[in-house]
Write an enzyme that holds these catalytic residues in place. Structure first.
Site, PDB file in Angstrom:
ATOM      1  N   GLY A 197       0.801  -1.223   0.000  1.00  0.00           N
ATOM      2  CA  GLY A 197       0.000   0.000   0.000  1.00  0.00           C
ATOM      3  C   GLY A 197       0.828   1.264   0.000  1.00  0.00           C
ATOM      4  CG  ASP A 222      -5.947  -9.652  -5.860  1.00  0.00           C
ATOM      5  OD1 ASP A 222      -5.771 -10.836  -6.199  1.00  0.00           O
ATOM      6  OD2 ASP A 222      -7.057  -9.091  -5.815  1.00  0.00           O
ATOM      7  CG  LEU A 223      -2.452  -1.942  -4.591  1.00  0.00           C
ATOM      8  CD1 LEU A 223      -2.364  -1.510  -6.031  1.00  0.00           C
ATOM      9  CD2 LEU A 223      -3.142  -0.896  -3.728  1.00  0.00           C
ATOM     10  CG  ASP A 224       1.185  -3.191  -3.296  1.00  0.00           C
ATOM     11  OD1 ASP A 224       0.774  -2.501  -2.354  1.00  0.00           O
ATOM     12  OD2 ASP A 224       1.533  -2.721  -4.388  1.00  0.00           O
ATOM     13  CD  GLU A 225      -1.461  -9.571  -1.830  1.00  0.00           C
ATOM     14  OE1 GLU A 225      -1.634  -8.989  -0.751  1.00  0.00           O
ATOM     15  OE2 GLU A 225      -0.820 -10.640  -1.953  1.00  0.00           O
TER      16      GLU A 225
END
Ligand SMILES: Nc1nc2c(c(=O)[nH]1)N[C@@H](CN(C=O)c1ccc(C(=O)N[C@@H](CCC(=O)O)C(=O)O)cc1)CN2
Length: 280
Positions: A197, A222-225
């Site tokens: 994040g 999916d953010l940063d995943e």
């Protein structure tokens, strides 16, 4: 003699490598470098071979695809002289973009950069000074869909093979991520899975960590995943403010993103489920 790079992915079973190398020899090819990995958890075989041959790519591709048909593989064949085309995206921070342009200018990155896209005008002069076309696509919550449509058209027009988010600070939509799955590389300014994040360096300062880092990964909804391609860390201590960690982290981000772009452009990164296999 032409140099070729072959990528092969298939559900692993005996005979695939034997059949593949036989096909290369059958087209007068000579293998110069090869690497493979059989992922027990996914059952996927990933193979990368460099070879030289006098035959045309179509002849070689037909020989390989026909010979390997019973294994139902995904086969990609590229002339070694054909460079992958990277469309780079950036917002306001220039450190990762600078590093990519410097290595590109020195011929240290096996890519072509057909254009650079930004949601701000700030870096137009830097990009145009490097002789690369600059496209400004402003993004707001209201215009995100139209902005991504314009971006998709530019990817098409530029013939870009992949997209590099060099500190591009807008979240891409699920549709866009699905459309370009496995073709978007992002640099996240933390040692994932820590500090996902916004403001990871401030999170790191707050936690009092002794190592900070950066992570290059394929972008998913999916953010940063997304699947991790490359990571690195640097030692820090209590004396560094969050602002100082931002400065220390820049060099790690530059190195990690350029390394990930190199590996992807060299056809050395294979997606295996939610992970990557790196044949370096
Ligand atoms: N679908 C994805 N898009 C993006 C990813 C990703 O993993 N999946 N990574 C980001 C980069 N990034 C962290 O590495 C990141 C960038 C921006 C934000 C964010 O919350 N942005 C705000 C707008 C901020 C601004 O205008 O300055 C937003 O989009 O609403 C989070 C993480 C790139 N895209």
């Amino acid at each position: 003699m032409e140099r070729y790079v072959l990528r092969l992915r298939a559900a692993d079973q005996p005979g695939i490598i034997h059949t593949m190398t036989g096909g290369i020899v059958a087209t007068g090819g000579n293998i110069l470098d090869s690497a493979q990995y059989s992922d027990e958890s996914s059952g996927q075989l990933s193979v990368r071979v460099e070879f030289e041959s006098e035959k045309d790519p179509e002849v070689i591709r037909t020989e390989l695809v026909d010979g390997l048909a019973r294994f139902d593989p995904i086969v990609e064949l590229r002339r070694g002289s054909d460079r992958r085309r990277a469309l780079i995206m950036v917002s306001k921070l220039d450190h990762c973009l600078d590093d990519l342009l410097y290595r590109y200018r020195r011929g240290e990155l096996p890519i072509e950069i057909p254009m650079i896209v930004s949601n701000h005008e700030d870096l137009r002069s830097v990009v145009e000074a490097a002789g690369v076309p600059f496209h400004h696509i402003p993004v707001t919550a209201a215009t995100k869909a139209a902005a991504e449509q314009e971006l998709s058209s530019l990817v098409q027009e530029s013939g870009a093979d992949f997209i590099v988010l060099a500190r591009y600070m807008q979240v891409l939509s699920d549709d866009f991520c699905a459309r370009f799955a496995g073709r978007i590389i992002n640099i996240h300014h933390s040692f994932l899975p820590s500090f996902k994040g916004a403001k990871p360096y401030h999170q790191a300062k707050g936690r009092g960590v002794k190592l900070i880092g950066a992570t290059a990964h394929y972008v998913t909804a999916d953010l940063d995943e997304g699947p991790i391609i490359e990571q690195d860390v640097v030692r820090v201590d209590h004396r560094s403010s969050a602002e100082h960690l931002v400065v220390i982290g820049r060099d790690v981000e530059r190195k990690v993103l350029s390394r990930a772009v190199q590996l992807h452009a060299d056809d050395r990164v294979f997606l295996s489920g939610q992970h990557t296999v790196i044949l370096a």
